[in-house]
Structure formats: structure tokens, C-alpha cells
Design a protein around this motif. Sequence first.
Motif, mmCIF file in Angstrom:
data_model
loop_
_atom_site.group_PDB
_atom_site.id
_atom_site.type_symbol
_atom_site.label_atom_id
_atom_site.label_comp_id
_atom_site.label_asym_id
_atom_site.label_seq_id
_atom_site.Cartn_x
_atom_site.Cartn_y
_atom_site.Cartn_z
ATOM 1 N N MET A 93 -6.480 8.356 -10.511
ATOM 2 C CA MET A 93 -7.121 9.233 -9.530
ATOM 3 C C MET A 93 -7.961 8.418 -8.559
ATOM 4 S SD MET A 93 -9.078 12.806 -10.189
ATOM 5 C CE MET A 93 -9.473 13.897 -8.800
ATOM 6 N N ILE A 94 -7.859 8.777 -7.274
ATOM 7 C CA ILE A 94 -8.750 8.248 -6.246
ATOM 8 C C ILE A 94 -9.744 9.358 -5.922
ATOM 9 C CG2 ILE A 94 -8.930 7.304 -3.918
ATOM 10 C CD1 ILE A 94 -5.993 6.500 -4.132
ATOM 11 N N GLU A 133 -5.532 -10.173 -6.425
ATOM 12 C CA GLU A 133 -4.187 -9.883 -5.919
ATOM 13 C C GLU A 133 -4.048 -8.417 -5.518
ATOM 14 O OE1 GLU A 133 -1.631 -11.051 -9.082
ATOM 15 O OE2 GLU A 133 -2.080 -13.196 -8.893
ATOM 16 N N LEU A 134 -4.642 -7.516 -6.303
ATOM 17 C CA LEU A 134 -4.574 -6.092 -5.975
ATOM 18 C C LEU A 134 -5.340 -5.790 -4.702
ATOM 19 C CD1 LEU A 134 -5.022 -4.608 -9.558
ATOM 20 C CD2 LEU A 134 -3.062 -4.192 -8.056
ATOM 21 N N LEU A 135 -6.504 -6.408 -4.527
ATOM 22 C CA LEU A 135 -7.266 -6.211 -3.288
ATOM 23 C C LEU A 135 -6.479 -6.739 -2.096
ATOM 24 C CD1 LEU A 135 -10.892 -7.155 -4.439
ATOM 25 C CD2 LEU A 135 -10.079 -4.907 -3.749
ATOM 26 N N ALA A 136 -5.823 -7.879 -2.275
ATOM 27 C CA ALA A 136 -5.007 -8.432 -1.187
ATOM 28 C C ALA A 136 -3.859 -7.485 -0.844
ATOM 29 C CB ALA A 136 -4.465 -9.805 -1.574
ATOM 30 N N LYS A 137 -3.288 -6.854 -1.865
ATOM 31 C CA LYS A 137 -2.167 -5.938 -1.652
ATOM 32 C C LYS A 137 -2.573 -4.721 -0.845
ATOM 33 C CE LYS A 137 1.821 -4.319 -4.290
ATOM 34 N NZ LYS A 137 2.389 -4.172 -5.639
ATOM 35 N N ARG A 161 -10.304 1.110 -0.107
ATOM 36 C CA ARG A 161 -9.221 0.213 -0.517
ATOM 37 C C ARG A 161 -9.470 -0.322 -1.935
ATOM 38 N NH1 ARG A 161 -5.953 -1.792 3.851
ATOM 39 N NH2 ARG A 161 -6.569 -0.808 5.792
ATOM 40 N N ALA A 162 -10.732 -0.617 -2.234
ATOM 41 C CA ALA A 162 -11.059 -1.073 -3.592
ATOM 42 C C ALA A 162 -10.766 0.022 -4.614
ATOM 43 C CB ALA A 162 -12.528 -1.489 -3.662
ATOM 44 N N MET A 163 -11.051 1.280 -4.252
ATOM 45 C CA MET A 163 -10.733 2.400 -5.150
ATOM 46 C C MET A 163 -9.230 2.518 -5.360
ATOM 47 S SD MET A 163 -13.209 4.412 -6.366
ATOM 48 C CE MET A 163 -12.419 6.007 -6.459
ATOM 49 N N ILE A 164 -8.457 2.320 -4.296
ATOM 50 C CA ILE A 164 -7.002 2.393 -4.408
ATOM 51 C C ILE A 164 -6.490 1.269 -5.306
ATOM 52 C CG2 ILE A 164 -4.849 2.140 -3.113
ATOM 53 C CD1 ILE A 164 -6.243 3.572 -0.786
ATOM 54 N N ALA A 165 -7.052 0.059 -5.119
ATOM 55 C CA ALA A 165 -6.648 -1.069 -5.968
ATOM 56 C C ALA A 165 -6.919 -0.772 -7.438
ATOM 57 C CB ALA A 165 -7.391 -2.333 -5.533
ATOM 58 N N MET A 166 -8.065 -0.173 -7.732
ATOM 59 C CA MET A 166 -8.406 0.166 -9.112
ATOM 60 C C MET A 166 -7.459 1.224 -9.665
ATOM 61 S SD MET A 166 -12.071 1.493 -10.617
ATOM 62 C CE MET A 166 -12.893 0.392 -9.509
ATOM 63 N N ALA A 167 -7.144 2.237 -8.831
ATOM 64 C CA ALA A 167 -6.263 3.313 -9.283
ATOM 65 C C ALA A 167 -4.847 2.801 -9.562
ATOM 66 C CB ALA A 167 -6.222 4.424 -8.245
ATOM 67 N N LEU A 168 -4.413 1.817 -8.786
ATOM 68 C CA LEU A 168 -3.037 1.325 -8.922
ATOM 69 C C LEU A 168 -2.926 0.126 -9.843
ATOM 70 C CD1 LEU A 168 -1.835 1.625 -5.207
ATOM 71 C CD2 LEU A 168 -1.654 3.280 -7.046
ATOM 72 N N ASP A 178 -7.876 12.563 -4.151
ATOM 73 C CA ASP A 178 -8.780 13.643 -3.751
ATOM 74 C C ASP A 178 -9.510 13.238 -2.477
ATOM 75 O OD1 ASP A 178 -10.408 15.815 -3.560
ATOM 76 O OD2 ASP A 178 -11.484 15.497 -5.426
ATOM 77 N N GLU A 179 -9.097 13.780 -1.342
ATOM 78 C CA GLU A 179 -9.691 13.492 -0.033
ATOM 79 C C GLU A 179 -9.845 11.981 0.163
ATOM 80 O OE1 GLU A 179 -10.112 15.676 2.176
ATOM 81 O OE2 GLU A 179 -10.654 17.610 1.323
ATOM 82 N N PRO A 180 -8.768 11.213 0.101
ATOM 83 C CA PRO A 180 -8.915 9.751 0.128
ATOM 84 C C PRO A 180 -9.305 9.187 1.484
ATOM 85 C CG PRO A 180 -6.596 10.352 0.193
ATOM 86 C CD PRO A 180 -7.361 11.622 -0.019
ATOM 87 N N THR A 181 -9.257 9.985 2.559
ATOM 88 C CA THR A 181 -9.545 9.450 3.895
ATOM 89 C C THR A 181 -10.625 10.226 4.628
ATOM 90 O OG1 THR A 181 -7.830 10.823 4.931
ATOM 91 C CG2 THR A 181 -7.156 8.660 4.141
#
Length: 536
Positions: A93-94, A133-137, A161-168, A178-181
Motif C-alpha cells: 500500500m502507498i 537500487e529501488l530508489l534509483a528505479k 517516490r520513497a514510499m513507492i520504492a518501499m511498497a514495491l 491511496d491518493e498517491p499524487t
Amino acid sequence: MTAPLLEVRGLQVAFGPKTVVEGVDFALAPGERLALVGESGSGKSVTALALLGLLHGARTQGQALFDTARGRRDLLALPERELRGLRGDDIAMIFQEPMTALNPLMTVGEQIAEVLRLKRALTPAQSARTAIELLAKTGIPEPARRAGAYPHQLSGGQRQRAMIAMALACQPRLLLADEPTTALDVSLRGQILALLGELQRETGMAVLLITHDLNLVRRFADRVAVMQHGRLVEQGATAALFAAPRHAYTRQLLASRPERDVDERPAPPGATPVLAAQGLRVVYPTPLPGIRGWFKKGEFVALQGADFSLPPGRTLGVIGESGSGKSTLAQAALGLLARRQVGGDIRVAGHPWRYKAGADRPLRRAAQVVFQDPFSSLSPRMTVQEIVGEGLHVHQSALPEAERLARVRQALADVSLTESAFPGLLARYPHEFSGGQRQRIALARALIVGPELLVLDEPTSALDVTIQKQVLALLQTLQRERGLAYLLITHDVAVVQAMAHEVMVLKDGAVVEAGAAAQVLGAPRHPYTQKLLAAA
């Protein structure tokens, strides 16, 4: 047909005697993008949190069948231990606000690495490398350096972006976004949207997108499900639903765009500008590397060469990406920076800031601010009466209590909040109101001291489309009736089109384009302005 990855049947969620989600049914196939839309309080986030068992004290009924490695399991019936194993691994979840979802005491690299150690059993060294690597992605600049930063040291887009890296981190098969933007500017919204799309194509994960941003839905989702008062009122393919909505509520959402209703007459000649700047420059001290940093500080130029004049009854819209200098401009206009940081000339109602509490008090009354998030800008420990009346204690402390109370009531009535509609209004606390109502309280707090200038810092970005339209209409009415000047800082081009008389575009602290709103938004000359408008 492909079997659904997630199938929700008859979902019902209740807190005490109140049912907030009732009879929700939808399915999500592998690799599909489903958008769940609706106003605040419609049950969107509650639905997503119920799937992960994250609603403390809630009663849930129905089924949420998920295709796990051990077969199809009902998420609503799983024991906590088994559900904990799915969180992060199979379902991630984001959350809406990364500043509150991220731990302020850990660097973002440590927080991502923690997930990798717990879920994938990597060593500390492996998890640290993989976090970078995830942050770079996700496209974050200088990922190795950003991994060592704390959340408050990153911009809104970088935190997201850091939240997305953690989620993925564990390559989930289902992502709940949830309202990611919501809090991001238009170009960053486009980047985050493209990033999610690219990562989804690479991994084949399904996405349940929760949002009130209909433009984002149109660009991203395969299907749309519309929620109202805890019920699904309409579902369908995105293109078909936008082209021919069947339900009246869906039609209302699609029609809720800001409308321009401002005084278009030229400003009176010779009127003293409410806010004016010439050669405005703002710097922040930065540490220097090595021994030099022991003796002196470096400088980061956040804003330079800004010239503008804002007459009474007019709105200056300021747009630009995160880090462009918008918030710095607002702080300079409100006199919230140290004297040594500000160069050039900036004046409110013809007077410069003296940067002394007593000398600046009249300017503090003349220049008020309405912040982006009304929930965090209103004290949760103060009642509505205390919040709205606080300015009178500072600027008109000799007022009798009865007159102060009458002014509080009038200020609330001016923003359409009355005790007849809200019994016990003055004794209520902010958490007892919706987002739009809280923003009206914040507006009443600013208006009660009779300001000439309102600095509006993203005043509607946290609100859904119908409430946004109501708040903007209220601001337009107040401007016409009182001759208020607005410094409007926003990343929403539709809001600028509805409100602004003049527009100023900032990039990397410099003004790249400025002029009448019709000219800048209708025929932009600078490539950066063209890029912002295209992203919107």
C-alpha cells in the motif's frame, strides 16, 4: 477469462452502530488498473484498509477472495499472523500522506531496508544496496545520497517516490495506492503516474487506485468504480464511463470543475499595491565541506529577481514544480524569514517588513494565510471558537468578550458555517468536521482580523472536486465583496484559470514567465510553461 486476482463480495464495514461501507462488490484481474473514486467520506480508503485488516475497532462482513500461493483465501477471515505475511509481500500500500506515513526518526534508506530484511531475509549490506537500487528505479535523483536523508529533508515528490520504492520492495501482486499524487504538482503527478505504469508493466501487478483526481483516473485506469455514502453506485470501463455516465452522482463529479467568476475590470489607477516586490532575492545558509565549513556557511539561492505588484481585489497565481521557490515566495510575503535571508524590496500595503514583532504587528494583521491541509493547520486541542477568535486576542485584545464572540459567529457565517446548520458549532473540535468544512474554519480564522492580503497555499489540493468548487466559489465571492488581494500558490492549473488575474511561473527560483492569466495560460511563450500546461 482470467480468474480475478481479487474478488470483493458484499463488503460491509461498521464502526459501532454506524455502517460506513455497505454491499461493495468488485473484481480486479491480474495486471488490471481499477480506480475507486468519490468524495471524502464515501468509503474509498476504508474499503482499501479493510482488505489489509488495518481498521482498528471496525466490524467487517462479506468476502475479499485473494489468489495466494496457498489458493484463494478470504482476506477478511484470515488470522492476523497469516494476514501479516501477505502485507508487503503480496499486497502493498502507498498511503496518502508520506510525511505522516514515513518514520521521521529513520532515514528513507533504513525504512526501505527494514522491509527487505523482514520480508526477504536480506543481510544489512544487501538490503542497503537494494534500497538504493529501488530508489534509483523510481527516478529519484542521487539515490545513494537520498537514501541517507530523513523524510523532512526530501521534497514532496521525493518522499512519494520513497514510499513507492518501499511498497514495491517485495514485488507485490496487488498495489493499493491511496491518493498517491494528491500533494504533488502537475509535472510530478505525470511522472509518478508514468512510473507506476512502467513498474506495473514490468511486474504485472494489479493496481487499485484511490483518488478524487478525475484527470488522473482518465489517464491511468482501465476501469472506474464510483462510491457514494459507502456504496458503489456505478462501475465501468474508463472511456465509456467518462463519455456516458449513467448515475446522477457520477455526472455531478464529472461536472465539478472550477468556474471563473471574478471581477475582470482593470485595477483602479493609482491604488497602493497590497503586495509588491522588486528584485526580491531569498537565500538559505548551507554547510560547506571540509575545514571551510567550520568558519563560514555557504548560500543556496531559493528565489532571485522576482518583481511583481498585486493591487486590491486581484489574484496573482504562482505556479511551478516542487523546489521552484513558491513556498519561499509565500514566506517572504508573510515576513516569516530572517532579515539576512531576504534581499531586494518587498512591501505589504506599502510598508516593508521590519522583522521585529512589535513593528510588524500591523502587517501581520494585513497579511493572513490559508494553508494546504486544514487538518494539520488547525490545533486539534482548540475549539472552533478558540481557533477563529485567536487573531482577535492578538490584534484587538481590548475587545469585550461579548463583541469577540459576535465577531467569531459573523466570521463563521461569512464562510457559510452557522450554529443552526451545525449545532454546538463553537464548542466543536476540528476532527468533527469534513475537509471542506475545516478549510472554511481556516478561512474564517484568517478573515476575522480584516486582512487586505490572503496568501493561499494550495488551498484546495487536499479537497475532492465538489468541495474544491465550493471553496473556490466562496473565495471569489469574498474577493468581490471585500476587495481582498490573493497570492495564490498552486500546482492546479484549473484553479489558476478560475481565480487568477495575473500569473507568475517559477523555475529553480527564477521567474521564467509572467503576465495576464489569459496570455500566460492561453499562449505560453516559455518552454517550461508549455511543459507545465501540457502536464495538466
